[in-house]
Write an enzyme that holds these catalytic residues in place. Structure first.
Site, PDB file in Angstrom:
ATOM      1  N   GLU A  75     -15.219  83.321  46.853  1.00  0.00           N
ATOM      2  CA  GLU A  75     -14.521  82.063  46.610  1.00  0.00           C
ATOM      3  C   GLU A  75     -15.541  81.033  46.147  1.00  0.00           C
ATOM      4  OE1 GLU A  75     -12.221  79.444  45.748  1.00  0.00           O
ATOM      5  OE2 GLU A  75     -11.099  81.073  46.744  1.00  0.00           O
ATOM      6  N   ASP A 112     -18.775  82.821  41.571  1.00  0.00           N
ATOM      7  CA  ASP A 112     -17.842  83.379  40.604  1.00  0.00           C
ATOM      8  C   ASP A 112     -17.707  84.882  40.823  1.00  0.00           C
ATOM      9  OD1 ASP A 112     -16.449  84.201  38.350  1.00  0.00           O
ATOM     10  OD2 ASP A 112     -17.614  82.975  36.960  1.00  0.00           O
ATOM     11  N   ASP A 123      -5.615  81.548  39.348  1.00  0.00           N
ATOM     12  CA  ASP A 123      -5.166  80.369  38.599  1.00  0.00           C
ATOM     13  C   ASP A 123      -4.534  80.830  37.279  1.00  0.00           C
ATOM     14  OD1 ASP A 123      -4.914  77.948  37.176  1.00  0.00           O
ATOM     15  OD2 ASP A 123      -6.628  77.096  38.236  1.00  0.00           O
ATOM     16  N   LYS A 130      -1.378  76.364  30.235  1.00  0.00           N
ATOM     17  CA  LYS A 130      -1.419  75.881  28.851  1.00  0.00           C
ATOM     18  C   LYS A 130      -2.074  76.918  27.946  1.00  0.00           C
ATOM     19  CE  LYS A 130      -1.515  70.981  30.136  1.00  0.00           C
ATOM     20  NZ  LYS A 130      -2.272  69.702  30.058  1.00  0.00           N
ATOM     21  N   ASP A 172       2.585  84.563  40.745  1.00  0.00           N
ATOM     22  CA  ASP A 172       3.923  83.996  40.724  1.00  0.00           C
ATOM     23  C   ASP A 172       4.194  83.313  39.391  1.00  0.00           C
ATOM     24  OD1 ASP A 172       2.060  81.952  41.242  1.00  0.00           O
ATOM     25  OD2 ASP A 172       3.600  80.677  42.140  1.00  0.00           O
ATOM     26  N   THR A 216       1.873  84.100  52.497  1.00  0.00           N
ATOM     27  CA  THR A 216       1.153  82.861  52.772  1.00  0.00           C
ATOM     28  C   THR A 216       2.058  81.649  52.540  1.00  0.00           C
ATOM     29  OG1 THR A 216       0.360  82.659  50.493  1.00  0.00           O
ATOM     30  CG2 THR A 216      -0.997  83.942  52.024  1.00  0.00           C
ATOM     31  N   TYR A 219       1.447  79.294  50.495  1.00  0.00           N
ATOM     32  CA  TYR A 219       1.511  79.106  49.048  1.00  0.00           C
ATOM     33  C   TYR A 219       2.624  79.962  48.452  1.00  0.00           C
ATOM     34  CZ  TYR A 219       0.336  79.555  44.125  1.00  0.00           C
ATOM     35  OH  TYR A 219       0.413  79.579  42.750  1.00  0.00           O
TER      36      TYR A 219
END
Length: 240
Positions: A91, A123, A146, A150, A182, A218, A220
């Protein structure tokens, strides 16, 4: 304010990354847990010392890499359920790692404390490229990366052909890549890229795997489902 990328990563050549920069200070309890536990359980992705999982975990066990563990909710739950696996959680954000450290620390009072998690700040692609060798992993987990929705940012998405090829190389034959998202657009890209990787094939119905693919739900994910987003899972196996 953005959280600065660790200074130790600054000397590596710049490339497009899959994470956003942000800053979030640790609270007192998180800082205390960090100071006490990080030296043993964590390291920077750019640490010049070679990564020796057997020495780090003080045993030899199948190794799973989780890229982008967030606050570690899934990491902790799955590691608890699979004590025979060793898990390295990667992370960028220090606060997320501190929350995972706190969760691990709380299990110390339990009958079966969680001792099979280690953490790397940095990373995930750096970890794959520089710290892990071919065939060294039994599993790679990438949960809700992530989506960079766009179009001009799609190049920042983690699961691109080059990264999936790198993951496949680091998996041992029979090893598992398990991804979840998702975001419908990203799901389509993940499916296309994973299916195009010649070292990977989709898991067959009822196939026995060396790691669990049962994720906890979770907060999220619950919010995403409540907002009407479908969660899609992808599971591939490394071919011989």
């Amino acid at each position: 304010m953005p959280e600065a990328v660790p200074a130790e990563l600054a000397h590596r050549p710049r490339r497009v990354t899959s994470f956003r920069s942000r800053r979030a200070a640790l609270n007192e309890a998180q800082q205390e847990a960090w100071d006490r536990l990080w030296p043993a359980l964590g390291r920077q992705a750019d640490d010049p010392q070679p990564l020796d999982p057997q020495a780090w975990f003080a045993r030899r066990a199948p190794l799973v890499l989780e890229i982008g563990c967030g606050t570690g909710t899934s990491t902790l739950a799955m590691a608890r359920d699979e004590p025979d696996l060793d898990v390295i959680a990667v992370e960028v954000y220090r606060r997320g790692l501190a929350q995972l450290l706190g969760g691990i620390d709380r299990t110390a009072q339990e009958e079966q404390p969680v001792t099979n998690i280690r953490m790397i700040r940095g990373d995930g692609v750096d970890v794959l490229e520089h710290l892990l060798g071919p065939g060294s992993l039994t599993g790679v987990r990438v949960f809700f990366p992530d989506p960079w929705p766009k179009a001009r940012h799609h190049k920042r998405r983690l699961l691109q052909p080059a990264t999936v090829a790198l993951i496949a190389d680091r998996l041992r034959p029979g090893g598992v890549l398990h991804a979840a998202t998702d975001h419908a657009g990203y799901a389509g890209q993940i499916a296309e890229v994973g299916d195009a990787e010649p070292l990977l094939r989709r898991v067959r119905q009822g196939e026995e795997l060396p790691i669990s693919t049962n994720r906890p739900t979770t907060k999220y994910e619950t919010k995403a489902r409540q907002a009407g987003s479908a969660v899609e899972e992808f599971i591939w196996v490394r071919q011989p």
